[in-house]
Scaffold this motif. Structure first.
Motif, PDB file in Angstrom:
ATOM      1  N   THR A  18      49.470  39.265  68.475  1.00 34.13           N
ATOM      2  CA  THR A  18      48.206  39.932  68.173  1.00 34.13           C
ATOM      3  C   THR A  18      47.056  39.223  68.873  1.00 34.13           C
ATOM      4  N   CYS A  19      46.279  39.966  69.637  1.00 35.25           N
ATOM      5  CA  CYS A  19      45.113  39.414  70.331  1.00 35.25           C
ATOM      6  C   CYS A  19      44.026  39.056  69.321  1.00 35.25           C
ATOM      7  N   HIS A  20      43.354  37.942  69.553  1.00 26.72           N
ATOM      8  CA  HIS A  20      42.245  37.500  68.705  1.00 26.72           C
ATOM      9  C   HIS A  20      41.064  37.182  69.606  1.00 26.72           C
ATOM     10  N   LEU A  21      39.980  37.938  69.456  1.00 23.70           N
ATOM     11  CA  LEU A  21      38.785  37.777  70.269  1.00 23.70           C
ATOM     12  C   LEU A  21      37.655  37.210  69.431  1.00 23.70           C
ATOM     13  N   TYR A  22      36.929  36.240  69.994  1.00 25.42           N
ATOM     14  CA  TYR A  22      35.796  35.606  69.319  1.00 25.42           C
ATOM     15  C   TYR A  22      34.526  35.878  70.124  1.00 25.42           C
ATOM     16  N   TYR A  23      33.467  36.299  69.440  1.00 22.86           N
ATOM     17  CA  TYR A  23      32.155  36.502  70.053  1.00 22.86           C
ATOM     18  C   TYR A  23      31.133  35.635  69.337  1.00 22.86           C
ATOM     19  N   GLY A  24      30.067  35.258  70.066  1.00 21.34           N
ATOM     20  CA  GLY A  24      29.020  34.469  69.434  1.00 21.34           C
ATOM     21  C   GLY A  24      27.872  34.229  70.377  1.00 21.34           C
ATOM     22  N   ASP A  25      27.176  33.106  70.175  1.00 22.14           N
ATOM     23  CA  ASP A  25      26.130  32.722  71.112  1.00 22.14           C
ATOM     24  C   ASP A  25      26.773  31.991  72.284  1.00 22.14           C
ATOM     25  N   GLU A  26      26.025  31.226  73.022  1.00 24.12           N
ATOM     26  CA  GLU A  26      26.546  30.615  74.251  1.00 24.12           C
ATOM     27  C   GLU A  26      27.779  29.759  74.012  1.00 24.12           C
ATOM     28  N   VAL A  27      27.826  29.043  72.889  1.00 25.01           N
ATOM     29  CA  VAL A  27      28.950  28.140  72.637  1.00 25.01           C
ATOM     30  C   VAL A  27      29.725  28.515  71.368  1.00 25.01           C
ATOM     31  N   GLY A  28      29.402  29.647  70.750  1.00 20.60           N
ATOM     32  CA  GLY A  28      30.070  30.015  69.505  1.00 20.60           C
ATOM     33  C   GLY A  28      29.660  29.127  68.347  1.00 20.60           C
ATOM     34  N   THR A  29      28.366  28.906  68.213  1.00 20.04           N
ATOM     35  CA  THR A  29      27.845  28.088  67.121  1.00 20.04           C
ATOM     36  C   THR A  29      28.226  28.698  65.773  1.00 20.04           C
ATOM     37  N   PRO A  30      28.693  27.890  64.816  1.00 21.79           N
ATOM     38  CA  PRO A  30      28.966  28.446  63.486  1.00 21.79           C
ATOM     39  C   PRO A  30      27.755  29.209  62.944  1.00 21.79           C
ATOM     40  N   GLY A  31      28.011  30.378  62.389  1.00 23.49           N
ATOM     41  CA  GLY A  31      26.932  31.247  61.927  1.00 23.49           C
ATOM     42  C   GLY A  31      26.599  32.346  62.905  1.00 23.49           C
ATOM     43  N   THR A  32      27.133  32.256  64.124  1.00 26.24           N
ATOM     44  CA  THR A  32      26.910  33.311  65.126  1.00 26.24           C
ATOM     45  C   THR A  32      28.185  34.076  65.448  1.00 26.24           C
TER      46      THR A  32
END
Length: 312
Positions: A45-59
């Motif tokens: 199963t593919c798992h994709l993560y999106y966020g700010d520039e570095v994936g800061t917690p909360g984004t």
């Protein structure tokens, strides 16, 4: 007063086609794809993560991709809406932008906020919340959306429960959120020590609803922040002392996780802030390649063929 956690760490939802998902969240909403990997419990199963520039917690918003799975159903024991923080006076821009991609949206007041609600391409429900605080958070400088409008991270999440008191007991007495407002059946809790993204948890009390059914368009779990493993362990003890069933800490490579169901049935996670998404890719290359945990590297060829091509 119970010490407060710093708010949301990430939210994980379920989507259909992963490339359609990437196009919408990276190109339309302007989030950065910070990690392409697999569900560590199901490497097919593919798992994709999106966020700010570095994936800061909360984004961070993440998706398990199940291209041929049936649609889910929002209901009790699940999260019904994911909210992002955007700068004040940006909702006109967003309403126009979404319309250009044939996404219908509608505005509504909610407590002291102005909110733009819409449904994403997989059936997930979202809101953009105009926030003065969002304008004080730096935008990702390479985002495809201009910084004066760009999403700054999560604002909060709404969950559905049949009774308020049992869930509120955990939210207030263990996680340390404070009850701040109520409008009808919606009760707002805030992480009082959090000046940044992901501080809001809305509990919607709706005993008449049917139970959530997991599937495309539903939220899988809601994750909260622990600064480190010591804080996570202390939170786990408090949860166990309340009689809740909590997993042992599990290594997710980018953070350590524990999981439990709060009394209303919603799957909660507590994830550590570190080590973060740059442990296996430099900042400039985040999200550009398929990253696998060590236990699956010997299956890379098989996994890549199963997942297919996903852009960055």
């Amino acid at each position: 007063m119970t010490s407060s956690i710093a708010g949301l760490h990430h939210i994980t939802a379920i989507c259909g086609d992963p490339e359609q998902n990437r196009r919408f969240f990276a190109e339309v909403l302007g989030l950065r794809l910070v990690k392409k990997t697999v569900n560590f419990d199901d490497p097919g199963t593919c798992h994709l993560y999106y966020g700010d520039e570095v994936g800061t917690p909360g984004t961070v918003l993440t998706f398990f991709a199940f291209a041929d799975a049936p649609a889910g159903q929002h209901g009790l024991g699940g999260a019904s809406e994911i909210a992002f923080a955007v700068p004040s006076a940006s909702l006109d821009f967003w309403q126009t932008r979404l319309a250009a991609y044939d996404i219908e949206s509608g505005r509504q007041p909610r407590f002291d906020d102005e909110v733009l609600c819409f449904t994403g391409p997989h059936g997930n429900r979202f809101a953009l919340v105009a926030s003065e605080a969002a304008g004080r958070i730096d935008a990702w400088h390479d985002a495809p959306v201009a910084g004066e409008y760009a999403i700054r991270g999560l604002y909060g999440v709404s969950i559905n429960v049949a009774e308020l008191a049992p869930s509120a007991g955990v939210i207030e007495q263990v996680l340390g959120f404070e009850r701040s407002a109520q409008a009808g059946d919606r009760v707002r809790f805030v992480a009082h020590d959090n000046p940044g993204p992901g501080a809001v948890l809305d509990v919607c009390v709706a005993p008449e609803m049917t139970a959530q059914r997991q599937g495309v368009g539903s939220v899988h779990h809601v994750a909260f922040r622990a600064s480190d493993e010591a804080e996570q362990s202390a939170l786990r003890k408090r949860l166990v002392d309340r009689g809740l069933q909590v997993t042992e800490a599990i290594d997710r490579q980018y953070f350590m996780s524990i999981y439990f169901r709060e009394p209303g049935g919603v799957l909660f996670e507590i994830a550590t802030d570190g080590p973060g998404f740059v442990v296996d890719e430099p900042v400039a290359q985040l999200g550009s390649g398929l990253m696998l945990p060590p236990q699956y590297e010997n299956q890379r060829g098989l996994i890549e063929r199963a997942l297919g091509e996903i852009g960055s």
